[in-house]
Design a protein around this motif. Structure first.
Motif, PDB file in Angstrom:
ATOM      1  N   THR A 108       0.823  -1.211   0.000  1.00 39.66           N
ATOM      2  CA  THR A 108       0.000   0.000   0.000  1.00 39.66           C
ATOM      3  C   THR A 108       0.853   1.256   0.000  1.00 39.66           C
ATOM      4  O   THR A 108       0.330   2.355   0.023  1.00 39.66           O
ATOM      5  CB  THR A 108      -0.899   0.016   1.257  1.00 39.66           C
ATOM      6  N   ASN A 109       2.178   1.094  -0.034  1.00 37.69           N
ATOM      7  CA  ASN A 109       3.045   2.277  -0.053  1.00 37.69           C
ATOM      8  C   ASN A 109       3.158   2.830  -1.466  1.00 37.69           C
ATOM      9  O   ASN A 109       3.053   2.080  -2.438  1.00 37.69           O
ATOM     10  CB  ASN A 109       4.435   1.917   0.474  1.00 37.69           C
ATOM     11  N   ARG A 130      11.264   8.611  -1.160  1.00 43.13           N
ATOM     12  CA  ARG A 130      10.446   8.483   0.040  1.00 43.13           C
ATOM     13  C   ARG A 130       9.322   7.514  -0.272  1.00 43.13           C
ATOM     14  O   ARG A 130       8.782   7.522  -1.379  1.00 43.13           O
ATOM     15  CB  ARG A 130       9.786   9.820   0.388  1.00 43.13           C
ATOM     16  N   GLY A 131       8.960   6.714   0.694  1.00 43.27           N
ATOM     17  CA  GLY A 131       7.829   5.825   0.478  1.00 43.27           C
ATOM     18  C   GLY A 131       8.139   4.633  -0.402  1.00 43.27           C
ATOM     19  O   GLY A 131       7.246   3.906  -0.818  1.00 43.27           O
ATOM     20  N   GLU A 132       9.419   4.444  -0.660  1.00 43.55           N
ATOM     21  CA  GLU A 132       9.795   3.354  -1.560  1.00 43.55           C
ATOM     22  C   GLU A 132      10.531   2.245  -0.811  1.00 43.55           C
ATOM     23  O   GLU A 132      11.286   2.510   0.117  1.00 43.55           O
ATOM     24  CB  GLU A 132      10.714   3.893  -2.656  1.00 43.55           C
ATOM     25  N   ILE A 133      10.288   1.024  -1.231  1.00 47.41           N
ATOM     26  CA  ILE A 133      11.105  -0.087  -0.737  1.00 47.41           C
ATOM     27  C   ILE A 133      11.984  -0.533  -1.898  1.00 47.41           C
ATOM     28  O   ILE A 133      11.492  -1.009  -2.925  1.00 47.41           O
ATOM     29  CB  ILE A 133      10.236  -1.251  -0.223  1.00 47.41           C
ATOM     30  N   TYR A 179       6.163 -11.895   8.086  1.00 42.48           N
ATOM     31  CA  TYR A 179       5.029 -11.112   7.609  1.00 42.48           C
ATOM     32  C   TYR A 179       4.966  -9.785   8.364  1.00 42.48           C
ATOM     33  O   TYR A 179       4.770  -8.729   7.780  1.00 42.48           O
ATOM     34  CB  TYR A 179       3.743 -11.914   7.808  1.00 42.48           C
ATOM     35  N   GLU A 180       5.156  -9.856   9.691  1.00 44.82           N
ATOM     36  CA  GLU A 180       5.110  -8.639  10.506  1.00 44.82           C
ATOM     37  C   GLU A 180       6.201  -7.660  10.071  1.00 44.82           C
ATOM     38  O   GLU A 180       5.989  -6.455  10.031  1.00 44.82           O
ATOM     39  CB  GLU A 180       5.317  -8.953  11.989  1.00 44.82           C
ATOM     40  N   ILE A 181       7.371  -8.200   9.771  1.00 45.19           N
ATOM     41  CA  ILE A 181       8.473  -7.323   9.371  1.00 45.19           C
ATOM     42  C   ILE A 181       8.191  -6.693   8.000  1.00 45.19           C
ATOM     43  O   ILE A 181       8.431  -5.510   7.800  1.00 45.19           O
ATOM     44  CB  ILE A 181       9.813  -8.091   9.394  1.00 45.19           C
ATOM     45  N   TYR A 182       7.616  -7.465   7.084  1.00 41.50           N
ATOM     46  CA  TYR A 182       7.263  -6.890   5.785  1.00 41.50           C
ATOM     47  C   TYR A 182       6.225  -5.783   5.977  1.00 41.50           C
ATOM     48  O   TYR A 182       6.307  -4.725   5.370  1.00 41.50           O
ATOM     49  CB  TYR A 182       6.665  -7.948   4.845  1.00 41.50           C
ATOM     50  N   ILE A 186       6.482  -1.806   4.984  1.00 40.78           N
ATOM     51  CA  ILE A 186       5.500  -1.088   4.172  1.00 40.78           C
ATOM     52  C   ILE A 186       4.968   0.121   4.945  1.00 40.78           C
ATOM     53  O   ILE A 186       4.863   1.230   4.396  1.00 40.78           O
ATOM     54  CB  ILE A 186       4.362  -2.045   3.747  1.00 40.78           C
ATOM     55  N   ASP A 187       4.681  -0.070   6.234  1.00 43.28           N
ATOM     56  CA  ASP A 187       4.198   1.041   7.054  1.00 43.28           C
ATOM     57  C   ASP A 187       5.236   2.158   7.144  1.00 43.28           C
ATOM     58  O   ASP A 187       4.900   3.339   7.073  1.00 43.28           O
ATOM     59  CB  ASP A 187       3.843   0.559   8.465  1.00 43.28           C
ATOM     60  N   LEU A 188       6.495   1.770   7.308  1.00 41.83           N
ATOM     61  CA  LEU A 188       7.554   2.781   7.394  1.00 41.83           C
ATOM     62  C   LEU A 188       7.664   3.542   6.078  1.00 41.83           C
ATOM     63  O   LEU A 188       7.829   4.757   6.065  1.00 41.83           O
ATOM     64  CB  LEU A 188       8.890   2.108   7.720  1.00 41.83           C
ATOM     65  N   ALA A 189       7.565   2.818   4.971  1.00 42.01           N
ATOM     66  CA  ALA A 189       7.602   3.476   3.672  1.00 42.01           C
ATOM     67  C   ALA A 189       6.418   4.441   3.552  1.00 42.01           C
ATOM     68  O   ALA A 189       6.566   5.585   3.126  1.00 42.01           O
ATOM     69  CB  ALA A 189       7.570   2.443   2.552  1.00 42.01           C
ATOM     70  N   LYS A 190       5.263   3.978   3.992  1.00 35.02           N
ATOM     71  CA  LYS A 190       4.071   4.833   3.922  1.00 35.02           C
ATOM     72  C   LYS A 190       4.241   6.110   4.734  1.00 35.02           C
ATOM     73  O   LYS A 190       3.679   7.143   4.406  1.00 35.02           O
ATOM     74  CB  LYS A 190       2.846   4.074   4.452  1.00 35.02           C
TER      75      LYS A 190
END
Ligand code: ATP
Ligand code: MG
Length: 498
Positions: free
Chosen positions: A251-252, A280-283, A435-438, A442-446
């Motif tokens: 969702t990022n 920013r917002g990218e993995i 899964y939690e780490i992924y 994603i949350d950090l990217a967001k």
């Protein structure tokens, strides 16, 4: 009876605050590979340490060849034909490879002194037999982690044991070395040995095992012939529920460029003329074969390795991360590949380990550390990463291997970096926690951060990244869109300069 080389029945073991093993069974037939799976903290290592005489079980029976045994030290276990490769490497860094292998049982000359020539001969013989290309006289300190791991494997084999336990042996091995290890395991199986294999890598487990026992929360869940298993069944047995997605929904949305790297070249490491940008917002993923320079790149960006030339800019300003302190001040954080070697303070507790990198944030009135804030942040880390620990005051070394790693991940997240560098962040971590780490990435990217991730797990790169940069022999070989690329394309690029 008689069918089994090793039987463990009704094994129970308690630590203060945790029932690590609760009526566990394990039975190994000769000439088979028996894998042991389960989430971090399920009790796998503890079960094997009870067998190996490191821990004393509270109750239960262990039968070796039908006879009851109860080893009180690893020495006794080894003398009875049980050897173990540990999850943590335990080597004397300043001594040679061969001394580490024969420690405590050095071959002696007629006059009673250590027979170095004989020791060399025997070591060389084992290494040749196993096709291990390490010099027996090399000092451990000078070896790479994977070479050291191979030395440990050779050591276990050198006891000519009938039972061999491998506790996450491949977590620091390159692909070719994994193949080599599998070759060794097959050879041992043909010789009639019973092999216990612990790993979180499901594809490995499905390839190498004859039978798989799954544990959950210190309890036996199931023992199944490997031929009847699929990844889905294994996951269900491990986590006790259906997991439909291994990767969270992406969702990022990548925004403006925040990190610009131009012509980065390292002084001592194999890293040449690396240029790329991250948004920013990218993995942003980094793929490549072992030795491609991905770890070197992360270390150079974070200032733990020195750069020879090139520039790094963040938000349009050139930053000079001379060392890790400066790098942190500049909003960078690095979660290293070798967390167990470099990041863990075993004698400190969970809270101290979680807050140590961020310690300045807890100083109140320049005088004292705010215990409340530290506790709150530790709670957050324990909660978010699902760290399995009796309390924040538990010493880190008494957590399971995977849970120790989660604490280190939490530590760096708390520094609230703009640029998060992750080197193999899910290595040794179970599926649920992965899964939690992924999700966290994603949350950090967001929240506007740039997340850079090095990984050797291709599906993981494809599953969570937006873009993937492929490195080859210290240089950038190409860049691909994670949604459109394939494993083949990435592998072809990875071999470009080899
Ligand atoms: N020496 C110890 N003191 C206290 N608790 C311990 C000790 N060793 C293990 N434990 C606890 O026992 C439980 C099982 O740990 P164990 O190391 O066996 O897990 P594991 O299945 O090997 O996990 P991982 O996949 O993370 O290596 C955990 O809750 C752990 O915290
Ligand atoms: Mg373990």
């Amino acid at each position: 009876m008689g069918d089994y080389l090793l039987e463990m029945r009704h094994i129970t073991k308690e630590f203060p605050g945790v029932r690590a093993l609760d009526d566990v069974h394990l039975a190994i037939r000769p000439g088979t590979v028996h894998s042991l799976m389960g989430e971090n903290g399920a009790g796998k290592s503890t079960l094997m340490k009870c067998l190996f005489g490191i821990y004393v079980k509270d109750s239960g029976t262990i039968l070796l060849d039908g006879r009851e045994v109860d080893f009180r030290s690893p020495r006794q276990a080894l003398d009875s034909g049980v050897a173990m490769v540990h999850q943590e490497l335990n080597q004397v860094h300043t001594r040679s490879v061969m001394e580490n292998i024969w420690l405590g049982r050095f071959p002696k000359t007629k006059l009673g002194s250590v027979d170095h020539r004989e020791m060399y001969r025997r070591t060389k013989e084992i290494f040749d037999d196993l096709a291990i290309g390490v010099d027996p006289k090399a000092v451990i300190r000078t070896l790479s982690v994977s070479q050291r791991q191979m030395v440990e494997i050779a050591k276990a084999v050198s006891f000519n044991s009938r039972i061999l336990v491998f506790d996450e042996p491949t977590s620091s091995l390159a692909e070719t070395e994994v193949e080599q290890l599998f070759g060794i395991i097959r050879m041992l199986r043909e010789r009639g040995c019973g092999i216990v294999y612990i790993s979180h890598k499901m594809n490995e487990i499905l390839r190498i095992s004859d039978e798989v026992t799954v544990m959950r929360d210190g309890k036996w869940v199931a023992t199944t012939p490997a031929g009847e298993l699929t990844m889905e069944i294994l996951i269900r047995q491990m986590v006790g529920r259906e997991i439909t997605n291994v990767y969270p929904e992406k969702t990022n949305v990548p925004g403006e460029v925040v990190l610009e790297v131009e012509g980065l070249t390292a002084t001592y490491l194999n890293l040449r003329d690396v240029s790329f940008t991250a948004r920013r917002g990218e993995i942003l993923g980094f793929a490549g074969l072992v030795g491609a320079g991905r770890t070197e790149l992360m270390e150079t960006l974070f200032g733990v390795a020195t750069k020879k030339s090139g520039t790094v800019s963040k938000g349009g300003r050139i930053v000079n991360n001379r060392n890790s302190t400066v790098a942190m001040r500049n909003g960078f954080a690095l979660i290293t590949e070798e967390r167990r070697q470099t990041g863990i303070f075993g004698v400190l507790d969970v809270m101290e380990n979680t807050t140590v990198a961020n310690i300045r944030a807890y100083v109140k009135n320049r005088l004292y550390l705010s215990d409340r804030d530290m506790r709150k942040d530790t709670d957050w880390a324990v909660e978010t990463l699902k760290v399995k620990t009796p309390s924040q005051k538990t010493k880190l070394r008494s957590l399971s291997g995977g849970n120790q790693q989660k604490v280190i991940v939490g530590r760096w997240l708390l520094t609230k970096p703009d640029v998060l560098l992750l080197d193999e962040p899910t290595r040794g971590i179970d599926v649920g926690a992965k899964y939690e780490i992924y999700q966290l990435m994603i949350d950090l990217a967001k929240s506007g951060k740039a997340v850079l991730m090095v990984s050797s797990e291709m599906p993981e790169l494809l599953g969570v990244c937006d873009r993937i940069i492929v490195m080859s022999n210290g240089r950038i070989a190409g860049e691909v869109d994670a949604r459109r690329t394939s494993q083949e394309e990435i592998l072809t690029l990875a071999a470009k300069y080899v």
